[in-house]
Design an enzyme around this catalytic site. Structure first.
Site, PDB file in Angstrom:
ATOM      1  N   HIS A 113       0.847  -1.193   0.000  1.00 40.99           N
ATOM      2  CA  HIS A 113       0.000   0.000   0.000  1.00 40.99           C
ATOM      3  C   HIS A 113       0.886   1.248   0.000  1.00 40.99           C
ATOM      4  O   HIS A 113       1.812   1.338   0.816  1.00 40.99           O
ATOM      5  CB  HIS A 113      -0.916  -0.003   1.229  1.00 40.99           C
ATOM      6  CG  HIS A 113      -1.780   1.213   1.303  1.00 40.99           C
ATOM      7  ND1 HIS A 113      -2.923   1.342   0.551  1.00 40.99           N
ATOM      8  CD2 HIS A 113      -1.652   2.368   2.002  1.00 40.99           C
ATOM      9  CE1 HIS A 113      -3.468   2.527   0.791  1.00 40.99           C
ATOM     10  NE2 HIS A 113      -2.718   3.167   1.670  1.00 40.99           N
ATOM     11  N   ASP A 149      -7.035  -1.857   4.324  1.00 43.27           N
ATOM     12  CA  ASP A 149      -5.719  -1.276   4.609  1.00 43.27           C
ATOM     13  C   ASP A 149      -5.467  -1.161   6.112  1.00 43.27           C
ATOM     14  O   ASP A 149      -4.660  -0.326   6.554  1.00 43.27           O
ATOM     15  CB  ASP A 149      -5.536   0.090   3.938  1.00 43.27           C
ATOM     16  CG  ASP A 149      -5.572  -0.002   2.420  1.00 43.27           C
ATOM     17  OD1 ASP A 149      -5.062  -0.995   1.876  1.00 43.27           O
ATOM     18  OD2 ASP A 149      -6.112   0.914   1.780  1.00 43.27           O
TER      19      ASP A 149
HETATM   20  N1  NHR Z   1      -9.638  -5.981   0.742  1.00 46.40           N
HETATM   21  C1  NHR Z   1      -9.706  -6.105   2.064  1.00 46.40           C
HETATM   22  N2  NHR Z   1     -10.730  -6.773   2.589  1.00 46.40           N
HETATM   23  N3  NHR Z   1      -8.771  -5.589   2.910  1.00 46.40           N
HETATM   24  C2  NHR Z   1      -7.731  -4.901   2.407  1.00 46.40           C
HETATM   25  O1  NHR Z   1      -6.834  -4.417   3.248  1.00 46.40           O
HETATM   26  C3  NHR Z   1      -7.613  -4.711   1.004  1.00 46.40           C
HETATM   27  C4  NHR Z   1      -8.603  -5.273   0.198  1.00 46.40           C
HETATM   28  C5  NHR Z   1      -8.568  -5.111  -1.199  1.00 46.40           C
HETATM   29  C6  NHR Z   1      -7.559  -4.357  -1.764  1.00 46.40           C
HETATM   30  C7  NHR Z   1      -5.602  -2.839  -1.600  1.00 46.40           C
HETATM   31  C8  NHR Z   1      -5.976  -1.386  -1.256  1.00 46.40           C
HETATM   32  C9  NHR Z   1      -4.787  -0.431  -1.384  1.00 46.40           C
HETATM   33  O2  NHR Z   1      -3.633  -0.831  -1.244  1.00 46.40           O
HETATM   34  C10 NHR Z   1      -6.590  -3.750  -0.961  1.00 46.40           C
HETATM   35  C11 NHR Z   1      -6.601  -3.948   0.420  1.00 46.40           C
HETATM   36  C12 NHR Z   1      -8.810  -0.813  -3.689  1.00 46.40           C
HETATM   37  C13 NHR Z   1      -9.615   0.085  -3.000  1.00 46.40           C
HETATM   38  C14 NHR Z   1     -10.922   0.570  -3.586  1.00 46.40           C
HETATM   39  O3  NHR Z   1     -11.519   1.503  -3.067  1.00 46.40           O
HETATM   40  C15 NHR Z   1      -9.195   0.486  -1.742  1.00 46.40           C
HETATM   41  C16 NHR Z   1      -8.032   0.011  -1.204  1.00 46.40           C
HETATM   42  C17 NHR Z   1      -7.243  -0.894  -1.908  1.00 46.40           C
HETATM   43  C18 NHR Z   1      -7.642  -1.292  -3.157  1.00 46.40           C
HETATM   44  N4  NHR Z   1     -11.415  -0.065  -4.685  1.00 46.40           N
HETATM   45  C19 NHR Z   1     -12.677   0.258  -5.383  1.00 46.40           C
HETATM   46  C20 NHR Z   1     -13.735  -0.817  -5.091  1.00 46.40           C
HETATM   47  O4  NHR Z   1     -14.917  -0.448  -5.153  1.00 46.40           O
HETATM   48  C21 NHR Z   1     -12.489   0.287  -6.867  1.00 46.40           C
HETATM   49  C22 NHR Z   1     -11.467   1.266  -7.322  1.00 46.40           C
HETATM   50  C23 NHR Z   1     -11.039   1.039  -8.789  1.00 46.40           C
HETATM   51  O5  NHR Z   1     -11.436   0.037  -9.422  1.00 46.40           O
HETATM   52  O6  NHR Z   1     -10.264   1.876  -9.283  1.00 46.40           O
HETATM   53  O7  NHR Z   1     -13.405  -1.994  -4.896  1.00 46.40           O
HETATM   54  O8  NHR Z   1      -5.022   0.799  -1.550  1.00 46.40           O
HETATM   55  C1  GAR Z   2       1.646   0.810  -6.423  1.00 47.66           C
HETATM   56  O1  GAR Z   2       2.113   2.061  -6.002  1.00 47.66           O
HETATM   57  C2  GAR Z   2       0.826   0.169  -5.331  1.00 47.66           C
HETATM   58  O2  GAR Z   2       1.312   0.406  -4.039  1.00 47.66           O
HETATM   59  C3  GAR Z   2      -0.486   0.865  -5.519  1.00 47.66           C
HETATM   60  O3  GAR Z   2      -0.655   0.993  -6.913  1.00 47.66           O
HETATM   61  C4  GAR Z   2       0.621   0.973  -7.545  1.00 47.66           C
HETATM   62  C5  GAR Z   2       0.647  -0.193  -8.497  1.00 47.66           C
HETATM   63  O4  GAR Z   2       1.746  -0.102  -9.353  1.00 47.66           O
HETATM   64  N1  GAR Z   2      -1.565   0.109  -4.957  1.00 47.66           N
HETATM   65  C6  GAR Z   2      -2.743   0.643  -4.708  1.00 47.66           C
HETATM   66  O5  GAR Z   2      -2.957   1.841  -4.809  1.00 47.66           O
HETATM   67  C7  GAR Z   2      -3.793  -0.331  -4.290  1.00 47.66           C
HETATM   68  N2  GAR Z   2      -5.040   0.345  -4.117  1.00 47.66           N
HETATM   69  P1  GAR Z   2       2.200  -1.351 -10.223  1.00 47.66           P
HETATM   70  O6  GAR Z   2       0.969  -1.873 -10.944  1.00 47.66           O
HETATM   71  O7  GAR Z   2       3.179  -0.761 -11.199  1.00 47.66           O
HETATM   72  O8  GAR Z   2       2.798  -2.357  -9.308  1.00 47.66           O
END
Ligand code: NHR
Ligand code: GAR
Length: 214
Positions: A113, A149
């Site tokens: 993250h 997260d």
């Molecule tokens: N799922 C759970 N249950 N817990 C976590 O800690 C997770 C997870 C899924 C993904 C990555 C996370 C990041 O590193 C992650 C951690 C996507 C969103 C989001 O809002 C938020 C956090 C992360 C990844 N996604 C939207 C949704 O509705 C879609 C956004 C898009 O498609 O661009 O799923 O930041």
């Molecule tokens: C990375 O910076 C990762 O930490 C972030 O997206 C980028 C992916 O880059 N992840 C998120 O924001 C998850 N919500 P990559 O596709 O080049 O690895």
């Protein structure tokens, strides 16, 4: 010295560019794990071509083809379980996962993250860090739990915010560090040095008082 019969088997979930995936692939032989398969929720993710180039199996589970999160997550779990991985790595994976899915992989699923958690959970972390005026930013690798997260943080890498930084410049510097951080954490899994017990990170059979610094 005893050597494991098989290296740690890893399945990587992506949604986009896959530069973290590339870093994982490039370090894998040296660090004692194998990227067994790469699964994307987006058919166009550039990371799929990186995997194919490296001779790694790829799958697409397109979330737009499913009517709700439960059916998408069920299909995703089926795709993952076909490889019976030891570890699932979210590397730029952009779909929030259901509680049932997360529970199935408890203790063997991690995410990179782009912030110093617990600061800036969720999306647009670099812009929010700049808006908040923090002097330090970075990235974290954490266990994935039902709290978005919010799972226990294993390791972090810190980056000083510079006056000339905008969103893109800061993101690029953090990303470079992610490419070191993530393979390091997966190596620790391969060496059986990491565990999650009672909601805490254990490293070398000791509860971690604070995230490891990379
Ligand atoms: N799922 C759970 N249950 N817990 C976590 O800690 C997770 C997870 C899924 C993904 C990555 C996370 C990041 O590193 C992650 C951690 C996507 C969103 C989001 O809002 C938020 C956090 C992360 C990844 N996604 C939207 C949704 O509705 C879609 C956004 C898009 O498609 O661009 O799923 O930041
Ligand atoms: C990375 O910076 C990762 O930490 C972030 O997206 C980028 C992916 O880059 N992840 C998120 O924001 C998850 N919500 P990559 O596709 O080049 O690895």
């Amino acid at each position: 010295m005893t050597v494991d019969a098989a290296p740690l088997s890893v399945v990587v979930l992506i949604s986009g560019t896959g530069s973290n995936l590339q870093a994982l692939i490039d370090a894998s032989a040296r660090r004692g794990y194998v990227v067994h398969a790469v699964i994307s929720n987006r058919p166009q993710a550039a990371g799929l071509a990186r995997a194919a180039e490296a001779g790694i199996a790829t799958r697409v589970v397109d979330h737009t083809a499913f009517s709700d999160r439960d059916t998408f997550d069920a299909a995703l779990a089926e795709a993952i379980d076909a490889y019976a991985p030891d570890l699932v790595v979210l590397a730029g994976f952009m779909r929030i996962l259901t509680a049932g899915f997360v529970t199935r992989y408890a203790g063997r699923m991690i995410n990179v993250h782009p912030s110093l958690l617990p600061q800036f959970q969720g999306l647009n972390t670099h812009r929010r860090a700049l808006e908040a005026g923090v002097s330090e930013h970075g990235a974290s690798v954490h266990y994935v739990t039902t709290e978005l997260d919010g799972g226990p943080v294993i390791a972090q890498t810190r980056v000083a915010v510079e006056p000339a930084d905008d969103d893109a410049r800061l993101a690029a510097r953090v990303l470079e560090r992610e490419h070191i951080l993530l393979p390091q954490v997966v190596e620790w899994f391969a060496e059986h040095r990491l565990a999650m017990r009672e909601g805490q990170v254990w490293f070398d059979n000791t509860p971690l008082p604070q995230p490891l610094q990379c």
